[in-house]
Each structure stands twice: as structure tokens, then as C-alpha cells.
Design a protein around this motif. Structure first.
Motif, PDB file in Angstrom:
ATOM      1  N   GLN A   4      -1.826 -15.566  21.722  1.00 48.14           N
ATOM      2  CA  GLN A   4      -2.147 -16.555  22.844  1.00 48.14           C
ATOM      3  C   GLN A   4      -1.928 -16.049  24.296  1.00 48.14           C
ATOM      4  N   PHE A   5      -0.439 -15.298  24.415  1.00 49.08           N
ATOM      5  CA  PHE A   5      -0.108 -14.647  25.660  1.00 49.08           C
ATOM      6  C   PHE A   5      -1.237 -13.921  26.218  1.00 49.08           C
ATOM      7  N   LYS A   6      -1.635 -12.978  25.327  1.00 46.79           N
ATOM      8  CA  LYS A   6      -2.736 -11.965  25.794  1.00 46.79           C
ATOM      9  C   LYS A   6      -4.094 -12.725  25.913  1.00 46.79           C
ATOM     10  N   LYS A   7      -4.101 -13.810  25.314  1.00 50.44           N
ATOM     11  CA  LYS A   7      -5.524 -14.500  25.729  1.00 50.44           C
ATOM     12  C   LYS A   7      -5.395 -15.118  27.069  1.00 50.44           C
ATOM     13  N   ALA A 215       7.075  -9.117  35.009  1.00 52.29           N
ATOM     14  CA  ALA A 215       7.976  -8.095  34.393  1.00 52.29           C
ATOM     15  C   ALA A 215       7.965  -8.559  32.764  1.00 52.29           C
ATOM     16  N   ARG A 216       7.586  -9.816  32.391  1.00 53.27           N
ATOM     17  CA  ARG A 216       7.294 -10.092  30.942  1.00 53.27           C
ATOM     18  C   ARG A 216       6.226  -9.520  30.483  1.00 53.27           C
ATOM     19  N   ILE A 217       5.020  -9.477  31.369  1.00 51.91           N
ATOM     20  CA  ILE A 217       3.655  -9.056  31.067  1.00 51.91           C
ATOM     21  C   ILE A 217       4.064  -7.433  30.713  1.00 51.91           C
ATOM     22  N   ASN A 218       4.764  -6.972  31.432  1.00 54.04           N
ATOM     23  CA  ASN A 218       5.023  -5.505  31.437  1.00 54.04           C
ATOM     24  C   ASN A 218       5.740  -5.262  30.001  1.00 54.04           C
TER      25      ASN A 218
END
Length: 315
Positions: A4-7, A215-218
């Protein structure tokens, strides 16, 4: 959660006006930063709502019209550290009310910390923590036809555009029964001189909170955001009553997110919207709930009239 995060990241960065959902602020580091934000002198929101919970706890209980002899479920959406709710829990427990407390949060870390705190501070209170989507959890509890009191505090409703807020409250109602209550926290419209510093504190903690989203996405999605190439920038006008936060690209740059399998181009000056924080008055609240199954039964405000807690009843 990762899918879901990626989407959500893919969708948000592929729109002409890039945005990232504010719910992803809250990982372990983000939780700690937000606790720090709540204690900043500029961040009036927590103090204003805490004023209500500290000084008008009896009024809240009376306005909810719950009986000490009638069991109910106290369900908090986005419980966080529960600092304000603890005041209500303590008073309910002292007065002999029969209830279970269901803290609901997207952050398992926040729930674990809250549960540990309550075991120490209020060991007599029954805590049943629930991690995940609000509506899925409410739907799972709907079949238990007991009185429900929903807490949605901190003006979290303000993260939604008005039409989305209407749908959100309507969906809440669809998971409740007539007579159930919603205690809704709402930050009130006020001058920019008060609002803007709350989203741009002198210590830079709010900026760090926003940078942590990149940073979380990294960390979790294998991206290569150079955080130093972005600047945190809030905006607010009293006329609109809407505060927004942005991360502004400081150069033409390309960011690759490996887990999504795509690169995203940013022009110098291009903005990513990271947060919307709506401010309210009675007129706006009435408009939002006009198409839902709720009515306002009571309103409480802090001493400075910065914040309000509306008690809504499911009809």
C-alpha cells in the motif's frame, strides 16, 4: 503495508501536483519526532485540546450521556501516545464506568508504547489495541452491539479536504448504531501569526518530521532521495483556513525508487505536498456533517478558543 505504501507513493508522485500521504509520517522515528513537536512552544494544538481534557473532563463525560451501569466500548482512532485520553480514562475508571479501551493506530510502535504506559499508569483499565485500517477495525466491532464512543482527536480530521471529511464521517456512521457517539477534535480558524509557527518551529523539528517521510521512502522502498536537496515550506491564510506543508525541490533532480521500478523528475522549485491541516468554525463543521448520520449534541472549547471538541451523536 509495504504494498500500500508503494502504491500511495507511486500515485502521489505521478500526479501533476505531487503529494505524499501524511499518514506515512508515522514510523518509529516519526512517532518520536511528533511527540517532540507536541511539546514545542509553537505547537498550540496539543496544549489547547489538553486544556479541555484536563479542566473539563466531567463536562465531557456528562455530555457523552453515558451511564456508569452501562458497558461501552471507547475506541480511539489514531491513538498516538494517548496523552489527552489518559485524563478521560482516569476519570472514567475513578467514577466506576464499565468499558474497554480500544486504541487504534497505523503505528504498531505507538500502540505498544501506549499499552506499556497504561499498564503502569492505569493498570485497572482494560486495553485492547488494534493496529490497522480504521474502517476495517470498526466493521469488525460493529457486530458487537454495545454502545460505542469514538474518539477522533488532535484535529486529525483536518488532514482531509472537506468532501473527504464528509465521506469519512459518513463511513464512520455506517459502522455505528443509533445513539453511538463521536468526540471530534477540531482546530479552530485563527490568525496566521498563531498557526504558521506551529508548522515551522524555530528548532526545525517539524521540518525534520517532514524530511523523515523522504528518509522512510529511502529506507523502506529503496529510494535515493537526497534530503538536503529539499526545503520544508508551510503556508496558511486565515481566509482559507487551510494550512499546508510542502517539501520543495532545490534543484532539477531525478529520484529513483527501486521497489517501484520508476524514476521521478523534479524541477527546481517543484513542491511535494505532505500535509493539509484544515481549521474550522461551527459553520464548516455543520456543513461537513450535513450529509451524514450525525448531529452535534455538545461543544467544548479551551480557554483561548483555539480548539474545540464537538460531541456528535449517531442518529
Amino acid at each position: 503495508m509495504t504494498e500500500q505504501f508503494k502504491k500511495d507513493v507511486y500515485t502521489g508522485l505521478n500526479t501533476p501536483n505531487k503529494r505524499l500521504p501524511s499518514k506515512y509520517f508515522y514510523d518509529k522515528k516519526g512517532d518520536a519526532l511528533f511527540v517532540e513537536i507536541m511539546n514545542l512552544p509553537e505547537y498550540y494544538l496539543t496544549r489547547a485540546e489538553m486544556d479541555i481534557f484536563e479542566n473539563q473532563t466531567d463536562d465531557i463525560i456528562k455530555a457523552l450521556q453515558i451511564s456508569p451501569d452501562c458497558y461501552f466500548e471507547l475506541i480511539e482512532l489514531g491513538a498516538g501516545d494517548g496523552s489527552k485520553t489518559k485524563k478521560l480514562l482516569q476519570m472514567l475508571h475513578q467514577q466506576g464506568f464499565k468499558f474497554d479501551y480500544f486504541p487504534v493506530d497505523i503505528s504498531q510502535n505507538a500502540l505498544d508504547n501506549l499499552e506499556a504506559d497504561l499498564k503502569t499508569e492505569l493498570p485497572g483499565v482494560s486495553v485492547i489495541k488494534k493496529q490497522g485500517d480504521y474502517f476495517e477495525i470498526l466493521a469488525s466491532l460493529k457486530e458487537i452491539k454495545k454502545l460505542k464512543v469514538i474518539l477522533f482527536l488532535g484535529s486529525n480530521i483536518g488532514n482531509m479536504p472537506d468532501e473527504v471529511a464528509t465521506q469519512f464521517i459518513y463511513d464512520l456512521g455506517s459502522n455505528l448504531h443509533p445513539g453511538d457517539k463521536l468526540l471530534l477534535g477540531a482546530d479552530l480558524i485563527k490568525p496566521a501569526s498563531i498557526v504558521l509557527p506551529a508548522y515551522n518551529d524555530s528548532k526545525g523539528v517539524t521540518a525534520a518530521f517532514n524530511y523523515n517521510l523522504l528518509a522512510r521512502i529511502n529506507r523502506e522502498l529503496e529510494a535515493d532521495f537526497d534530503i538536503t536537496n529539499f526545503r520544508h515550506e508551510p503556508e496558511y491564510t486565515e481566509q482559507d483556513g487551510i494550512a499546508k506543508s510542502f517539501l520543495v525541490s532545490q534543484a532539477d533532480q531525478t529520484v529513483c525508487i527501486k521497489s517501484i521500478g520508476q524514476s521521478f523528475d523534479f524541477k527546481k522549485g517543484e513542491r511535494i505536498e505532505t500535509e493539509v491541516s484544515r481549521k474550522y468554525n461551527d459553520e464548516v463543521i455543520h456543513k461537513i456533517i450535513s450529509e451524514t448520520d450525525f448531529k452535534i449534541s455538545y461543544k467544548l472549547s479551551d480557554g483561548k478558543k483555539y480548539f474545540a471538541n464537538y460531541i456528535l451523536e449517531r442518529t
